[in-house]
Enzyme design. Structure first.
Site, PDB file in Angstrom:
ATOM      1  N   ASP A 153       2.676  -4.620   8.106  1.00 45.89           N
ATOM      2  CA  ASP A 153       1.444  -3.862   7.860  1.00 45.89           C
ATOM      3  C   ASP A 153       0.282  -4.845   7.959  1.00 45.89           C
ATOM      4  OD1 ASP A 153      -0.775  -2.589   6.831  1.00 45.89           O
ATOM      5  OD2 ASP A 153       0.205  -1.873   5.012  1.00 45.89           O
ATOM      6  N   CYS A 207      -4.717   2.653  -3.829  1.00 40.20           N
ATOM      7  CA  CYS A 207      -3.525   3.131  -3.110  1.00 40.20           C
ATOM      8  C   CYS A 207      -2.405   2.095  -3.153  1.00 40.20           C
ATOM      9  CB  CYS A 207      -3.864   3.498  -1.671  1.00 40.20           C
ATOM     10  SG  CYS A 207      -4.952   4.921  -1.513  1.00 40.20           S
ATOM     11  N   LYS A 210     -10.821  -1.105   9.827  1.00 37.54           N
ATOM     12  CA  LYS A 210     -10.799  -2.328   9.024  1.00 37.54           C
ATOM     13  C   LYS A 210     -11.348  -3.521   9.801  1.00 37.54           C
ATOM     14  CE  LYS A 210      -8.097  -0.247   5.883  1.00 37.54           C
ATOM     15  NZ  LYS A 210      -8.525   0.148   4.539  1.00 37.54           N
ATOM     16  N   HIS A 269       0.858  -1.179   0.000  1.00 39.99           N
ATOM     17  CA  HIS A 269       0.000   0.000   0.000  1.00 39.99           C
ATOM     18  C   HIS A 269       0.900   1.235   0.000  1.00 39.99           C
ATOM     19  CE1 HIS A 269      -2.899   2.961   1.632  1.00 39.99           C
ATOM     20  NE2 HIS A 269      -3.854   2.123   1.291  1.00 39.99           N
ATOM     21  N   GLN A 280      -4.896  -5.146   6.593  1.00 43.66           N
ATOM     22  CA  GLN A 280      -5.846  -6.059   5.959  1.00 43.66           C
ATOM     23  C   GLN A 280      -5.927  -7.405   6.664  1.00 43.66           C
ATOM     24  OE1 GLN A 280      -7.958  -5.186   3.597  1.00 43.66           O
ATOM     25  NE2 GLN A 280      -7.079  -3.146   3.431  1.00 43.66           N
TER      26      GLN A 280
END
Length: 443
Positions: free
Chosen positions: A239, A403, A265, A162, A242
């Site tokens: 990260d 993104c 999220k 991202h 997600q």
């Protein structure tokens, strides 16, 4: 296989045993069944009742929310927790001597403990409240990165990142004269581990990698990647924006040095997120933002910073939404993250199978180890037009670069349609997506 009609499209459906799940601890969100995968099944209808927005109609059709990678909808318990804070005990935290301050502080710190337990961190001192994944990555880049990375040092990221896990490192590299190395992926959307191994050298100072791609849905072999980096004493930032709502995350088992995610999220409010860092690393890092709350003592010559986690939480925090995040974590715990993971992976597999039967479709991200994300293009139709057509049928998806422009360029694309799955999505909604997409392909 059975065949059914959805509007003008004909879709082949798999048998109803698709939803059968293994037996886990009891939950009010399961119901007893007899099936090949055990005797408990997620009661999706009961879960859907917890989300008031799912009762909404769009363009005269029931809302089909398949934009979960952008943001998830919020259950009643989260909405009520935020409302309760503002209507019953709105107060600043930590230093107030009055009753409401005590209640607010207990709720805020209680949320921190829920998060600590959910990701299996050793201590609440390792849980830093931030605005979201983007702020968390910037915090690490501007503090840890600024201290550790020098000229000609190397930062490893992957092509599937991202923008939030690219741009902060670019800024740091430009400032320091460092070099960004990019791990390539294969046509299925999987990290090429041999190439990753080649990039790890004595010049590598940090690896920053996504756990689950927001375009491809690929679940990266994070534990192995961390082991390889640690073998040469390189720290790793994960990260988890997600991955956190879809798969179980155990930072201790992964041995992650940093793990970051956003509340919105995982069925929590916007504007709240978490930076997890190993205590020993966080203690060495200097604060990024400075002001009230992150200090012990201030005079005009010097300042003594507060203990963890507060030295990274300058100013009045997002108290209500932190409490909302804690409530969202409790909600997922009540259902069971194992059930969530299996439900969504099976739904993803079903959707990939059905979408692949549509003429002129090109699926982006076909790893066998993926979850929750379905990206595709239709020959001769722009992704934006596909999204508009789906919206006419009440189906919310996203179209654009998501993104993550570099990974789309890897496939020769500038844009794609992305449908993304959450806990409340159903096989009927996947059928709606496939049926509407099929109509577009035939138009």
């Amino acid at each position: 296989m059975i065949t059914t009609n959805y509007n003008e499209g004909t879709i082949k459906l798999k048998s109803n045993d698709y939803y059968f799940l293994p037996e886990y601890r009891s939950s009010k969100y399961t119901k007893k069944i007899n099936g090949p995968y055990g005797n408990q099944e997620l009661d999706i209808n009961l879960i859907r009742k917890d989300f008031p927005i799912l009762q909404k109609r769009v363009n005269g059709k029931p809302l089909v929310w398949l934009d979960n990678s952008a943001t998830t909808q919020k259950p009643n318990c989260v909405i009520k927790a935020i409302d309760n804070y503002y209507s019953e005990y709105n107060s600043n935290i930590h230093r107030g001597a009055h009753t409401l301050a005590k209640i607010a502080t207990e709720a805020y710190e209680g949320a921190r403990e829920k998060i600590r337990s959910f990701i299996n961190a050793d201590s609440c001192e390792e849980i830093i409240f931030v605005r979201g994944t983007t702020e968390a990555i910037n915090l690490v880049a501007e503090t840890f990165g600024d201290d550790k990375i020098q000229k000609e040092d190397e930062i490893i990221i992957s092509v599937m990142e991202h923008h939030s896990n690219i741009v902060p490192w670019q800024k740091l590299a430009q400032k320091k004269g460092a070099i960004i190395k990019v791990v390539p992926i294969d046509d299925c959307g999987e990290i090429i581990m041999e190439e990753y191994a080649k990039l790890l050298t004595s010049r590598t100072k940090i690896v920053a990698i996504t756990h689950l791609s927001n375009v491809l849905g690929t679940i990266n072999p994070i534990k192995k990647m961390i082991e390889m980096a640690h073998h040469i004493d390189v720290p790793v930032l994960i990260d988890g924006a997600q991955s956190i709502p879809h798969i179980g995350v155990n930072v201790k088992e992964l041995d992650a040095d940093f793990f970051v995610f956003s509340g919105h999220k995982i069925y929590a409010p916007t504007g709240i997120g978490v930076l997890y860092g190993k205590k020993a690393i966080l203690e060495e890092m200097t604060p990024w933002q400075r002001g009230g709350g992150m200090i012990k003592d201030v005079n005009f010559e010097t300042t003594t910073y507060n203990d963890l986690p507060y030295k990274f939480e300058a100013g009045t925090g997002n108290i209500a939404d932190a409490i909302g995040l804690g409530e969202a974590i409790a909600y997922i715990n009540n259902i069971g993250i194992e059930r969530v993971q299996l439900h969504e992976k099976k739904l993803t597999s079903y959707a990939m199978d059905q979408l692949s039967q549509i003429p002129s479709i090109r699926l982006i991200g076909t790893s066998s180890n993926k979850s929750s994300v379905l990206s595709y293009i239709l020959e001769g139709v722009t992704p934006e037009d596909v999204a508009k057509f789906l919206n006419n049928d009440g189906i919310a998806v996203r179209a654009g670069h998501h993104c993550a422009q570099p990974v789309l360029k890897r496939y020769g694309l500038n844009s794609a349609v992305r449908a993304s799955i959450g806990i409340y999505n159903t096989i009927e909604e996947i059928n709606a997506l496939v049926g509407s997409t099929l109509k577009i392909a035939r138009y």
